[in-house]
Write a protein that holds these residues in place. Structure first.
Motif, PDB file in Angstrom:
ATOM      1  N   LYS A 235       0.824  -1.205   0.000  1.00 35.46           N
ATOM      2  CA  LYS A 235       0.000   0.000   0.000  1.00 35.46           C
ATOM      3  C   LYS A 235       0.857   1.254   0.000  1.00 35.46           C
ATOM      4  O   LYS A 235       0.551   2.238  -0.693  1.00 35.46           O
ATOM      5  N   LEU A 236       1.951   1.228   0.759  1.00 35.53           N
ATOM      6  CA  LEU A 236       2.848   2.381   0.777  1.00 35.53           C
ATOM      7  C   LEU A 236       3.487   2.600  -0.590  1.00 35.53           C
ATOM      8  O   LEU A 236       3.625   3.743  -1.053  1.00 35.53           O
ATOM      9  N   LEU A 237       3.881   1.509  -1.239  1.00 32.48           N
ATOM     10  CA  LEU A 237       4.474   1.627  -2.575  1.00 32.48           C
ATOM     11  C   LEU A 237       3.469   2.178  -3.576  1.00 32.48           C
ATOM     12  O   LEU A 237       3.814   2.955  -4.465  1.00 32.48           O
ATOM     13  N   PHE A 245       9.310   6.613  -6.400  1.00 31.38           N
ATOM     14  CA  PHE A 245       9.307   5.170  -6.668  1.00 31.38           C
ATOM     15  C   PHE A 245      10.416   4.821  -7.662  1.00 31.38           C
ATOM     16  O   PHE A 245      11.177   3.864  -7.453  1.00 31.38           O
ATOM     17  N   ASP A 246      10.510   5.572  -8.748  1.00 30.37           N
ATOM     18  CA  ASP A 246      11.526   5.296  -9.771  1.00 30.37           C
ATOM     19  C   ASP A 246      12.933   5.393  -9.190  1.00 30.37           C
ATOM     20  O   ASP A 246      13.807   4.573  -9.502  1.00 30.37           O
ATOM     21  N   ALA A 248      13.799   4.995  -6.016  1.00 36.38           N
ATOM     22  CA  ALA A 248      14.017   3.940  -5.026  1.00 36.38           C
ATOM     23  C   ALA A 248      14.399   2.615  -5.668  1.00 36.38           C
ATOM     24  O   ALA A 248      15.180   1.837  -5.107  1.00 36.38           O
ATOM     25  N   PHE A 249      13.867   2.347  -6.866  1.00 34.22           N
ATOM     26  CA  PHE A 249      14.095   1.050  -7.502  1.00 34.22           C
ATOM     27  C   PHE A 249      15.071   1.120  -8.678  1.00 34.22           C
ATOM     28  O   PHE A 249      15.233   0.138  -9.402  1.00 34.22           O
ATOM     29  N   ALA A 250      15.731   2.249  -8.823  1.00 32.66           N
ATOM     30  CA  ALA A 250      16.621   2.422  -9.977  1.00 32.66           C
ATOM     31  C   ALA A 250      17.767   1.418  -9.990  1.00 32.66           C
ATOM     32  O   ALA A 250      18.138   0.906 -11.041  1.00 32.66           O
ATOM     33  N   GLY A 251      18.344   1.100  -8.843  1.00 31.01           N
ATOM     34  CA  GLY A 251      19.490   0.198  -8.810  1.00 31.01           C
ATOM     35  C   GLY A 251      19.152  -1.209  -8.379  1.00 31.01           C
ATOM     36  O   GLY A 251      20.062  -1.999  -8.090  1.00 31.01           O
ATOM     37  N   ARG A 252      17.873  -1.537  -8.317  1.00 35.01           N
ATOM     38  CA  ARG A 252      17.461  -2.852  -7.824  1.00 35.01           C
ATOM     39  C   ARG A 252      17.835  -3.947  -8.815  1.00 35.01           C
ATOM     40  O   ARG A 252      17.756  -3.764 -10.026  1.00 35.01           O
ATOM     41  N   GLY A 253      18.246  -5.098  -8.297  1.00 31.24           N
ATOM     42  CA  GLY A 253      18.550  -6.221  -9.167  1.00 31.24           C
ATOM     43  C   GLY A 253      17.327  -6.670  -9.951  1.00 31.24           C
ATOM     44  O   GLY A 253      16.191  -6.505  -9.491  1.00 31.24           O
ATOM     45  N   ARG A 254      17.562  -7.211 -11.113  1.00 30.92           N
ATOM     46  CA  ARG A 254      16.456  -7.634 -11.975  1.00 30.92           C
ATOM     47  C   ARG A 254      16.365  -9.156 -12.019  1.00 30.92           C
ATOM     48  O   ARG A 254      17.375  -9.852 -11.929  1.00 30.92           O
ATOM     49  N   LYS A 255      15.147  -9.618 -12.166  1.00 31.05           N
ATOM     50  CA  LYS A 255      14.946 -11.058 -12.282  1.00 31.05           C
ATOM     51  C   LYS A 255      15.694 -11.575 -13.505  1.00 31.05           C
ATOM     52  O   LYS A 255      15.636 -10.958 -14.583  1.00 31.05           O
ATOM     53  N   PRO A 256      16.415 -12.701 -13.394  1.00 29.12           N
ATOM     54  CA  PRO A 256      17.173 -13.218 -14.537  1.00 29.12           C
ATOM     55  C   PRO A 256      16.292 -13.499 -15.731  1.00 29.12           C
ATOM     56  O   PRO A 256      15.164 -13.998 -15.596  1.00 29.12           O
ATOM     57  N   ARG A 257      16.796 -13.150 -16.902  1.00 25.67           N
ATOM     58  CA  ARG A 257      16.104 -13.468 -18.155  1.00 25.67           C
ATOM     59  C   ARG A 257      16.368 -14.931 -18.500  1.00 25.67           C
ATOM     60  O   ARG A 257      17.298 -15.552 -18.031  1.00 25.67           O
ATOM     61  N   ARG A 258      15.529 -15.473 -19.349  1.00 22.83           N
ATOM     62  CA  ARG A 258      15.652 -16.886 -19.711  1.00 22.83           C
ATOM     63  C   ARG A 258      16.993 -17.169 -20.360  1.00 22.83           C
ATOM     64  O   ARG A 258      17.653 -18.156 -20.061  1.00 22.83           O
ATOM     65  N   SER A 259      17.459 -16.289 -21.237  1.00 23.53           N
ATOM     66  CA  SER A 259      18.718 -16.527 -21.953  1.00 23.53           C
ATOM     67  C   SER A 259      19.910 -16.539 -21.015  1.00 23.53           C
ATOM     68  O   SER A 259      20.933 -17.138 -21.319  1.00 23.53           O
TER      69      SER A 259
END
Length: 263
Positions: A235-237, A245-246, A248-259
């Motif tokens: 709710k806070l997000l 918001f942008d 805060a999450f600018a340097g966040r790790g990303r979920k691995p891509r399939r490749s």
């Protein structure tokens, strides 16, 4: 086992949340109708739990294949009867980059599993549930539905669609005495989250999630984030202005891509 015991139909039951839900319902004395792509693994698990055919039906299907999952639902109806609860749990989560052509296929497959697969899971049971004016349909969404996260476009979009779809379905089902429950898990320790390269606050054991989900479904909750502290964070997000918001999450790790994670 009493053949009048309530029946639950669960997709994606061979591991993770689906298997934990199956175990929780079994502990409560329910009969099980379990669906997974890995039929052998699911049968081995049922056997290890002491769940014979009178307690547990196993159906092989990929929910992204509409014909197969509809056939699995019809087979359940003919062999075990109409479920009291149907849980559309099967889902996939893969990172994507829209600049990469192959990742457009990732997005298509994600929606085929997480969204069309959910509707196809519910489809065989809609008419008989309407006729009998009973039944509960459960859609497993995610807190990832609340805000779009960098690198998670396919998953976040698909889970936001689950929330909207279940909300629409709830209104359609209410006149027939049916319930629709939308569950939004936070971070659950499953194979789906094992490779996430970022912190996962309030990480929860699948068994703990299943226990809370079992109670929420039984109570007929229309919408529930599990665990509750994640609901507060979500709710806070949602209230956070876009520039903050942008940032805060600018340097966040990303979920691995399939490749980058193919084995």
């Amino acid at each position: 086992m009493n053949d009048r015991a309530p029946l639950v139909f669960i997709t994606g039951a061979s591991s993770g949340i689906g298997q934990a839900l199956a175990q929780r319902y079994a502990q409560a004395g329910w009969r099980l109708a379990l669906v997974a792509r890995r039929e052998a693994a699911l049968r081995d698990w049922a056997q290890a739990q002491g769940l014979g055919p009178e307690r547990c039906g196993v159906y092989a299907a990929d929910v992204a294949d509409v014909g197969r999952i509809v056939a699995a639902g019809q087979a359940c109806l003919s062999t075990q009867g109409l479920p009291d609860v149907v849980i559309a749990n099967a889902g996939i989560s893969v990172g994507m980059d829209t600049a990469e052509r192959d990742d457009l296929d990732v997005m298509r497959e994600t929606f085929a599993t997480n969204n069309t697969g959910m509707a196809a899971t519910f489809h065989p049971f809609m008419a008989p549930m309407r006729a009998q004016r009973r039944g509960t349909l459960v859609g497993i969404a995610s807190v990832a539905a609340i805000r779009g996260l960098p690198g998670h476009a396919a998953y976040c979009a698909s889970k936001a669609a689950v929330v909207a779809y279940c909300e629409s379905l709830r209104g359609e089902c209410r006149p027939f005495g049916m319930k629709v429950v939308t569950l939004l898990p936070g971070y659950i320790a499953t194979p789906l989250t094992a490779k996430n390269p970022y912190p996962m606050p309030f990480l929860m054991a699948p068994e703990d999630f299943a226990d809370q989900a079992f109670r929420a479904i039984g109570a007929g909750a229309s919408y529930r984030v599990i665990p509750w502290p994640m609901a507060v964070v979500a709710k806070l997000l949602r209230l956070l202005p876009n520039p903050l918001f942008d940032r805060a999450f600018a340097g966040r790790g990303r979920k691995p891509r399939r490749s980058s994670t193919a084995t």
